[in-house]
Motif scaffolding. Structure first.
Motif, short mmCIF file in Angstrom:
data_model
loop_
_atom_site.label_atom_id
_atom_site.label_comp_id
_atom_site.label_asym_id
_atom_site.label_seq_id
_atom_site.Cartn_x
_atom_site.Cartn_y
_atom_site.Cartn_z
N ALA A 77 44.22 49.54 -38.27
CA ALA A 77 43.46 48.36 -37.86
C ALA A 77 43.44 47.29 -38.96
O ALA A 77 43.91 46.18 -38.77
N HIS A 78 42.93 47.67 -40.11
CA HIS A 78 42.94 46.76 -41.27
C HIS A 78 44.18 47.03 -42.12
O HIS A 78 44.73 46.11 -42.74
N SER A 79 44.61 48.29 -42.15
CA SER A 79 45.84 48.66 -42.88
C SER A 79 46.35 49.97 -42.31
O SER A 79 45.61 50.66 -41.59
N GLY A 126 34.79 51.10 -44.67
CA GLY A 126 35.86 50.42 -45.38
C GLY A 126 35.99 48.99 -44.88
O GLY A 126 35.00 48.39 -44.40
N ASP A 127 37.17 48.44 -44.95
CA ASP A 127 37.35 47.03 -44.57
C ASP A 127 37.53 46.82 -43.07
O ASP A 127 37.89 45.72 -42.64
N LEU A 128 37.27 47.87 -42.27
CA LEU A 128 37.22 47.64 -40.82
C LEU A 128 36.12 46.63 -40.52
O LEU A 128 36.21 45.89 -39.54
N THR A 183 39.06 54.74 -48.42
CA THR A 183 39.05 54.19 -47.06
C THR A 183 40.38 53.53 -46.70
O THR A 183 40.67 53.35 -45.53
N HIS A 184 41.16 53.15 -47.71
CA HIS A 184 42.50 52.63 -47.49
C HIS A 184 43.16 52.35 -48.83
O HIS A 184 42.56 52.61 -49.88
N HIS A 185 44.39 51.83 -48.79
CA HIS A 185 45.20 51.74 -50.01
C HIS A 185 45.35 50.32 -50.55
O HIS A 185 46.35 50.01 -51.19
N HIS A 186 44.40 49.45 -50.29
CA HIS A 186 44.40 48.16 -50.97
C HIS A 186 43.87 48.35 -52.39
O HIS A 186 42.91 49.11 -52.59
N PRO A 187 44.48 47.69 -53.36
CA PRO A 187 44.11 47.93 -54.77
C PRO A 187 42.62 47.79 -55.06
O PRO A 187 42.09 48.51 -55.90
N ASP A 188 41.97 46.86 -54.37
CA ASP A 188 40.55 46.66 -54.70
C ASP A 188 39.69 47.86 -54.32
O ASP A 188 38.55 47.97 -54.77
N HIS A 189 40.24 48.78 -53.53
CA HIS A 189 39.47 49.97 -53.15
C HIS A 189 39.95 51.24 -53.84
O HIS A 189 39.25 52.25 -53.80
N HIS A 190 41.15 51.21 -54.46
CA HIS A 190 41.61 52.48 -55.03
C HIS A 190 42.14 52.41 -56.46
O HIS A 190 42.49 53.45 -57.04
N ILE A 205 44.83 41.32 -49.35
CA ILE A 205 43.81 42.27 -49.78
C ILE A 205 42.48 41.54 -49.75
O ILE A 205 42.37 40.43 -50.23
N ALA A 206 41.53 42.21 -49.18
CA ALA A 206 40.27 41.52 -48.93
C ALA A 206 39.40 41.47 -50.19
O ALA A 206 38.28 41.92 -50.21
N TRP A 207 39.94 40.93 -51.20
CA TRP A 207 39.12 40.84 -52.41
C TRP A 207 39.74 39.89 -53.40
O TRP A 207 40.95 39.88 -53.60
ZN LIG Z 1 41.30 46.07 -47.65
#
Ligand SMILES: [Zn+2]
Length: 317
Positions: free
Chosen positions: A181-183, A200-202, A96-103, A17-19
């Motif tokens: 792409a990212h997820s 998002g994280d693209l 933008t996606h389902h990584h915890p840092d975003h949702h 996860i990017a965070w």
């Molecule tokens: Zn992410």
């Protein structure tokens, strides 16, 4: 991916996860990108290590929020930021996606009556051990206090698997899935009238997008889609909003192409993964999404992609 030792879990979460958390609290003032269109910028200058960005769009019929940030507390701060410019209700949250840092802040918006637009594919590497384990590990990342009131809220009321146009109160938002792409559940949000893209994280400030939950091929296609839009402004998932959006796209592409080329060459020469990675700086032990750590994790992923492609195994994916 091979099963991982449970002790790796927190590292795995932080690495996929990017965070990772910042000690900073509070929220900067919203940054206007166009009339009624705002970015809420997390930490800049820290690549994936900074808090993620979010955004919100005012319409004549309520507010649309882009991403719900990493915890209920962060979402409450985001609500306060929105309230600093409007009293209108939040109608939709687009993830933008389902990584915890975003949702992980989404439940806060649901309780305010908002509904959720997201890709229905919620799979991420970090939840391989189950959602309870994911939450337990995330509590260790952001702290228990920040997580009070948490519940999963990212299952979409309005799922988007291709392209969906949201028309609300005089605004048009084109929400699309650019590929995994990212997820698996990536979405980007395009405002054609304002030429603003929430990517998002693209896209990440330093051009080193993580593909460990997606793929380098899908990322290259997503970058081409972004270019075709000719955006005036792009909001990346983390870090500063670039002055020249297409330069960040080009930087990201160049990084991915170079990595693919290096790993392809290694595979073709029969160089084992470990030796192929020897030219990269070591990962930062305590900073799993630092630049060096991301480069190494992406290299592993891309080596495997190239190996599968070389062996003709792509169709088995
Ligand atoms: Zn992410």
């Amino acid at each position: 991916m091979a099963p991982l030792h449970s002790g790796w879990c927190a590292v795995l979460i932080a690495a996929s996860i990017a965070w990772i958390p910042s000690r900073q609290s509070g929220q900067p003032p919203p940054r206007p990108l166009a009339p009624g269109v705002y970015a809420v910028v997390g930490d800049t200058g820290r690549g994936s290590e900074g808090r993620p960005n979010a955004g919100f769009i005012l319409t004549d019929s309520g507010v649309v929020v882009i991403d719900a940030l990493a915890s209920p507390r962060q979402a409450e701060n985001l609500v306060r930021t929105i309230r600093s410019v409007t009293d209108q209700p939040v109608k939709w949250v687009v993830l933008t996606h389902h990584h915890p840092d975003h949702h992980f802040g989404t439940a806060v918006f649901r309780r305010l009556g908002a509904r959720v637009i997201a890709h229905p594919d919620r799979r991420v590497l970090a939840s391989e051990a189950g959602e309870d384990a994911l939450v337990a590990d995330w509590v260790r990342v952001v702290g228990l206090d920040a997580m009070r009131g948490f519940e999963f809220a990212d299952t979409p009321d309005r799922p988007v698997i291709g392209t969906d146009t949201l028309r609300l109160g005089g605004r048009t938002l084109v929400i699309s899935h650019p590929g995994a792409a990212h997820s698996a559940g990536d979405l980007m949000v395009w405002l054609p009238a304002e030429r603003v893209l929430f990517a998002g994280d693209l896209l990440i400030e330093d051009g080193v997008t993580m593909v460990v939950d997606g793929s380098s091929g899908a990322l290259l296609e997503a970058l081409a889609s972004i270019e075709k839009l000719h955006p005036r402004t792009v909001v990346p998932g983390h870090g500063a909003i670039p002055k020249r959006p297409l330069t960040l796209v080009a930087t990201t592409r160049a990084y991915i192409l170079e990595l693919r080329s290096a790993m392809r060459s290694a595979v073709e020469r029969g160089v084992p993964m470990g030796r192929a990675m020897a030219s990269l700086p070591p990962a930062d032990e305590t900073r799993p999404v630092s630049l060096n750590s991301r480069r190494r994790r992406n290299a592993v992923r891309v080596y495997v992609e190239e190996e599968r492609s070389y062996m003709g195994l792509d169709s088995a994916e």
